[in-house]
Motif scaffolding. Sequence first.
Motif, PDB file in Angstrom:
ATOM      1  N   UNK A 163      66.505 -11.412  61.149  1.00 54.82           N
ATOM      2  CA  UNK A 163      65.187 -11.289  61.777  1.00 54.82           C
ATOM      3  C   UNK A 163      64.537  -9.953  61.445  1.00 54.82           C
ATOM      4  N   UNK A 164      65.294  -8.865  61.584  1.00 56.42           N
ATOM      5  CA  UNK A 164      64.723  -7.531  61.368  1.00 56.42           C
ATOM      6  C   UNK A 164      64.398  -7.296  59.895  1.00 56.42           C
ATOM      7  N   UNK A 165      65.281  -7.745  59.000  1.00 61.14           N
ATOM      8  CA  UNK A 165      65.011  -7.602  57.568  1.00 61.14           C
ATOM      9  C   UNK A 165      63.759  -8.399  57.211  1.00 61.14           C
ATOM     10  N   UNK A 166      63.668  -9.618  57.707  1.00 60.44           N
ATOM     11  CA  UNK A 166      62.487 -10.444  57.444  1.00 60.44           C
ATOM     12  C   UNK A 166      61.213  -9.794  57.938  1.00 60.44           C
ATOM     13  N   UNK A 167      61.240  -9.272  59.156  1.00 60.80           N
ATOM     14  CA  UNK A 167      60.060  -8.596  59.717  1.00 60.80           C
ATOM     15  C   UNK A 167      59.668  -7.396  58.869  1.00 60.80           C
ATOM     16  N   UNK A 187      60.362  -6.780  55.670  1.00 60.60           N
ATOM     17  CA  UNK A 187      59.863  -7.180  54.350  1.00 60.60           C
ATOM     18  C   UNK A 187      58.452  -7.761  54.427  1.00 60.60           C
ATOM     19  N   UNK A 188      58.162  -8.520  55.465  1.00 66.09           N
ATOM     20  CA  UNK A 188      56.806  -9.050  55.647  1.00 66.09           C
ATOM     21  C   UNK A 188      55.823  -7.895  55.879  1.00 66.09           C
ATOM     22  N   UNK A 189      56.264  -6.901  56.632  1.00 69.18           N
ATOM     23  CA  UNK A 189      55.426  -5.724  56.876  1.00 69.18           C
ATOM     24  C   UNK A 189      55.095  -5.018  55.557  1.00 69.18           C
ATOM     25  N   UNK A 190      56.063  -4.914  54.685  1.00 69.56           N
ATOM     26  CA  UNK A 190      55.844  -4.276  53.380  1.00 69.56           C
ATOM     27  C   UNK A 190      54.832  -5.075  52.561  1.00 69.56           C
ATOM     28  N   UNK A 191      55.004  -6.395  52.533  1.00 69.94           N
ATOM     29  CA  UNK A 191      54.088  -7.255  51.773  1.00 69.94           C
ATOM     30  C   UNK A 191      52.663  -7.085  52.275  1.00 69.94           C
ATOM     31  N   UNK A 192      52.497  -6.971  53.573  1.00 65.54           N
ATOM     32  CA  UNK A 192      51.162  -6.867  54.165  1.00 65.54           C
ATOM     33  C   UNK A 192      50.499  -5.518  53.857  1.00 65.54           C
ATOM     34  N   UNK A 193      51.274  -4.543  53.417  1.00 66.42           N
ATOM     35  CA  UNK A 193      50.716  -3.227  53.096  1.00 66.42           C
ATOM     36  C   UNK A 193      50.110  -3.194  51.695  1.00 66.42           C
ATOM     37  N   UNK A 194      50.218  -4.288  50.986  1.00 66.45           N
ATOM     38  CA  UNK A 194      49.617  -4.355  49.659  1.00 66.45           C
ATOM     39  C   UNK A 194      50.564  -3.905  48.569  1.00 66.45           C
ATOM     40  N   UNK A 195      51.245  -4.839  47.993  1.00 69.83           N
ATOM     41  CA  UNK A 195      52.162  -4.556  46.896  1.00 69.83           C
ATOM     42  C   UNK A 195      51.770  -5.444  45.714  1.00 69.83           C
ATOM     43  N   UNK A 196      52.332  -5.141  44.569  1.00 71.74           N
ATOM     44  CA  UNK A 196      52.013  -5.919  43.369  1.00 71.74           C
ATOM     45  C   UNK A 196      52.564  -7.344  43.502  1.00 71.74           C
ATOM     46  N   UNK A 197      52.095  -8.205  42.612  1.00 74.49           N
ATOM     47  CA  UNK A 197      52.555  -9.594  42.613  1.00 74.49           C
ATOM     48  C   UNK A 197      54.064  -9.666  42.331  1.00 74.49           C
ATOM     49  N   UNK A 198      54.540  -8.838  41.389  1.00 72.10           N
ATOM     50  CA  UNK A 198      55.980  -8.813  41.092  1.00 72.10           C
ATOM     51  C   UNK A 198      56.791  -8.344  42.302  1.00 72.10           C
ATOM     52  N   UNK A 199      56.285  -7.323  42.987  1.00 68.98           N
ATOM     53  CA  UNK A 199      56.973  -6.828  44.176  1.00 68.98           C
ATOM     54  C   UNK A 199      56.972  -7.877  45.281  1.00 68.98           C
ATOM     55  N   UNK A 200      55.864  -8.590  45.418  1.00 62.55           N
ATOM     56  CA  UNK A 200      55.778  -9.653  46.418  1.00 62.55           C
ATOM     57  C   UNK A 200      56.811 -10.734  46.126  1.00 62.55           C
ATOM     58  N   UNK A 201      56.930 -11.110  44.864  1.00 67.37           N
ATOM     59  CA  UNK A 201      57.912 -12.117  44.469  1.00 67.37           C
ATOM     60  C   UNK A 201      59.331 -11.641  44.778  1.00 67.37           C
ATOM     61  N   UNK A 202      59.615 -10.381  44.493  1.00 70.38           N
ATOM     62  CA  UNK A 202      60.941  -9.826  44.767  1.00 70.38           C
ATOM     63  C   UNK A 202      61.218  -9.800  46.273  1.00 70.38           C
ATOM     64  N   UNK A 203      60.227  -9.449  47.050  1.00 63.91           N
ATOM     65  CA  UNK A 203      60.386  -9.402  48.509  1.00 63.91           C
ATOM     66  C   UNK A 203      60.640 -10.798  49.068  1.00 63.91           C
TER      67      UNK A 203
END
Length: 169
Positions: A11-15, A17-33
């Motif tokens: 749960x905490x890892x998922x939360x 990682x979603x927080x990181x994605x919402x901060x604006x990352x590249x498409x490759x980083x989003x895929x990795x997350x």
Amino acid sequence: MREEKIDFLDEKVGEYLVKIVRQGVSEDQTSEIYGMISIANDIESIGDLIHRNMMPLIAKKKELDTDFSIEGKEELMIYHQKVCRQIDHLQQAFAERDLEKARDIMAKESKYLDLEAQYRIKHLERIRHDRKESIQTHEVHMELMDLMKQIIVYSSNIAKTFILKCQPD
């Protein structure tokens, strides 16, 4: 307690990682997350299989007051060793960031699923021949084999995600 820790971490890892994605990352980083989230979910699912499904089988088996047939016990032990080996290889693949180990896990999935099918047929043959132990332990035997097979599939899914999403091109 381990299951609760795994659930909490998933749960905490998922939360996070979603927080990181919402901060604006590249498409490759989003895929990795998203790959990392998928892996965490699959690991949590393995934990659920063990805690919610396998653990209750211990009590169910004890209530039977009989043991598996010699052949059935051997098949369960061999398959269990293969499942454990897959999990060990998965841990090594992550620790060493080893794509070959991950590919090996994926390659063995089909082999191990075929082996489970062979063991299932052997077990049913023992039942057909009225083997008392096999008849009495049938439900537990089949559930254990099925759960271990599911762990093999999750392990392969994790390895596949690791290769596709969590490694640089």
